[in-house]
Design an enzyme around this catalytic site. Structure first.
Site, short mmCIF file in Angstrom:
data_model
loop_
_atom_site.label_atom_id
_atom_site.label_comp_id
_atom_site.label_asym_id
_atom_site.label_seq_id
_atom_site.Cartn_x
_atom_site.Cartn_y
_atom_site.Cartn_z
N LYS A 140 0.82 -1.26 -0.08
CA LYS A 140 0.05 0.18 -0.12
C LYS A 140 0.81 1.26 -0.16
CE LYS A 140 -0.57 0.38 4.94
NZ LYS A 140 -1.11 -0.47 5.97
C1 LIG Z 1 -0.11 -1.10 6.78
C2 LIG Z 1 -0.32 -2.13 7.43
C3 LIG Z 1 0.80 -3.18 7.75
C4 LIG Z 1 2.47 -2.98 7.46
O1 LIG Z 1 2.97 -1.88 8.16
P1 LIG Z 1 4.52 -1.46 8.14
O2 LIG Z 1 4.46 -0.80 9.35
O3 LIG Z 1 4.71 -0.40 6.93
O4 LIG Z 1 5.20 -2.70 8.12
C5 LIG Z 1 0.80 -4.05 8.43
N1 LIG Z 1 -0.67 -4.71 8.85
C6 LIG Z 1 -1.70 -3.79 8.71
C7 LIG Z 1 -3.13 -4.34 8.95
C8 LIG Z 1 -1.34 -2.65 7.99
O5 LIG Z 1 -2.55 -1.89 7.57
#
Ligand SMILES: *Cc1c(COP(=O)(O)O)cnc(C)c1O
Length: 352
Positions: free
Chosen positions: A36
């Site tokens: 994302k």
């Molecule tokens: C965005 C997101 C992640 C990734 O988080 P990072 O800190 O970029 O590793 C993981 N789990 C969920 C539910 C997210 O929304």
């Protein structure tokens, strides 16, 4: 070359992904690549898959769809609990989704039956960060309800910390998720494919724990792209922190005062601005603004200071740098800056 642009070093991203996979794999934890933050870029998704990542996660249907249509061969996880009115698209484009509401899972079930597919779900459990997740005391009842639904496979449970509440994923939280996983597996006589302990913030717990318990998965975005953990934003040894560089161009450069003159009213943001008097300075105006990128997420790569911004411009004090019209200025980006630049149609993406 045109600006504004973001330069993306795919070899550095591959290096980070492979190293994180090896590091976490050393204690039996597999990683999901979260796309994302890079707007589901097929070039980056392809790099992650070639680095050994088999599941890609994104929070937008449009991004998952773009990666699929580009022929990226991975399992796709919908990383935002489905928007109820989008349940059909979630079933159509994602293989797996995270969930916390039974009514939504029922809707996914209906469409899974209609499309004749099995849609996997990961139930998210609230462990104190107060974002998405069902209360641990409701987990067993929820599992009971969803395992009865046609077209739905309970593939795992997970939690997300260090997000809304900044809560640290520590030994106690991870131990709690592990024991919930064991309870569900025993009570319902099943094996959870994913016990997903968290995100880039789980690095500190991982490196300090003796025993990861039943945790077998992390969902990683920021540490792959920016090479840091996210509790303290400390670089992870051996990773690149400079895989992305934003480049903007000087469109005006003049010696001007550092304090505006005339009667002060509201500025472009509706604030009454205050200014530090730096005397006469070289003010350079860059052709990039808030409509292109979250300016607060940028750090100049040279010794200049960001003084102000509008939808179309960033104004800098060039200090000792002799910035001329047409010169390029580089910035590093934090995760939000990265997300905004990658999402902007007016920021050119240059892969190298
Ligand atoms: C965005 C997101 C992640 C990734 O988080 P990072 O800190 O970029 O590793 C993981 N789990 C969920 C539910 C997210 O929304």
């Amino acid at each position: 070359m045109t600006t504004p642009r973001i330069e993306i070093d795919l070899a550095k991203i591959a290096h980070n992904a492979k190293n994180l996979k090896r590091l976490y794999g050393s204690k039996g934890i597999d990683i999901i690549g979260v796309t994302k933050g890079v707007c589901g870029s097929p070039d980056i998704a392809d790099t992650l898959v070639k680095s050994g990542i088999c599941v890609l996660a994104d929070s937008r249907i449009s991004n998952i769809r773009r990666m699929r249509e580009a022929g990226i061969e991975a399992e796709f996880l919908m990383l935002r609990t489905p928007i109820p009115s989008q349940a059909e698209s979630v079933v159509k484009y994602a293989d797996i989704s995270i969930n916390s509401e039974v009514s939504v899972v029922k809707s996914l079930s209906k469409f899974a039956v209609e499309y004749n597919v099995t849609h996997k779900i990961i139930l998210m459990v609230e462990l104190g960060d107060l974002g998405v997740g069902l209360m641990p005391s409701d987990l067993e009842d929820t599992v009971e309800e969803v395992t009865d639904l046609k077209g739905i496979e309970l593939a795992g449970i997970g939690t997300n910390l260090a997000c809304q509440g900044g809560i640290k994923p520590d030994e106690e939280k991870m131990g709690h998720l592990s024991s919930l996983a064991r309870e569900v597996e025993e009570k319902f006589d099943l094996t959870l494919e994913f016990v997903s302990g968290g995100n880039s913030a789980n690095y500190t717990w991982f490196t300090s724990t003796e025993d990861v318990g039943r945790i077998n998965n992390f969902r990683l975005g920021e540490s792959i792209y920016l090479g840091c953990e996210t509790l303290y934003r400390t670089p992870i040894p051996g990773l690149f922190t400079d895989a992305f560089t934003l480049v903007a161009e000087v469109i005006e450069s003049k010696i001007k005062p550092s304090v505006p003159y005339g009667e002060v009213c509201q500025d472009v943001s509706g604030n009454i601005p205050a200014f530090q008097d730096r005397g006469q300075i070289r003010r350079a105006i860059l052709g990039i603004g808030l409509q292109d990128v979250l300016v607060s997420g940028l750090t100049p790569g040279s010794d200049i200071d960001i003084l102000g911004m509008s939808s179309d411009y960033i104004i800098v004090d060039a200090k000792q740098t002799d910035l001329k019209v047409g010169d390029e200025v580089e910035f590093s980006l934090n995760y939000r800056g990265l997300l905004s630049a990658m999402t902007s149609p007016d920021v050119m993406k240059k892969y190298e």
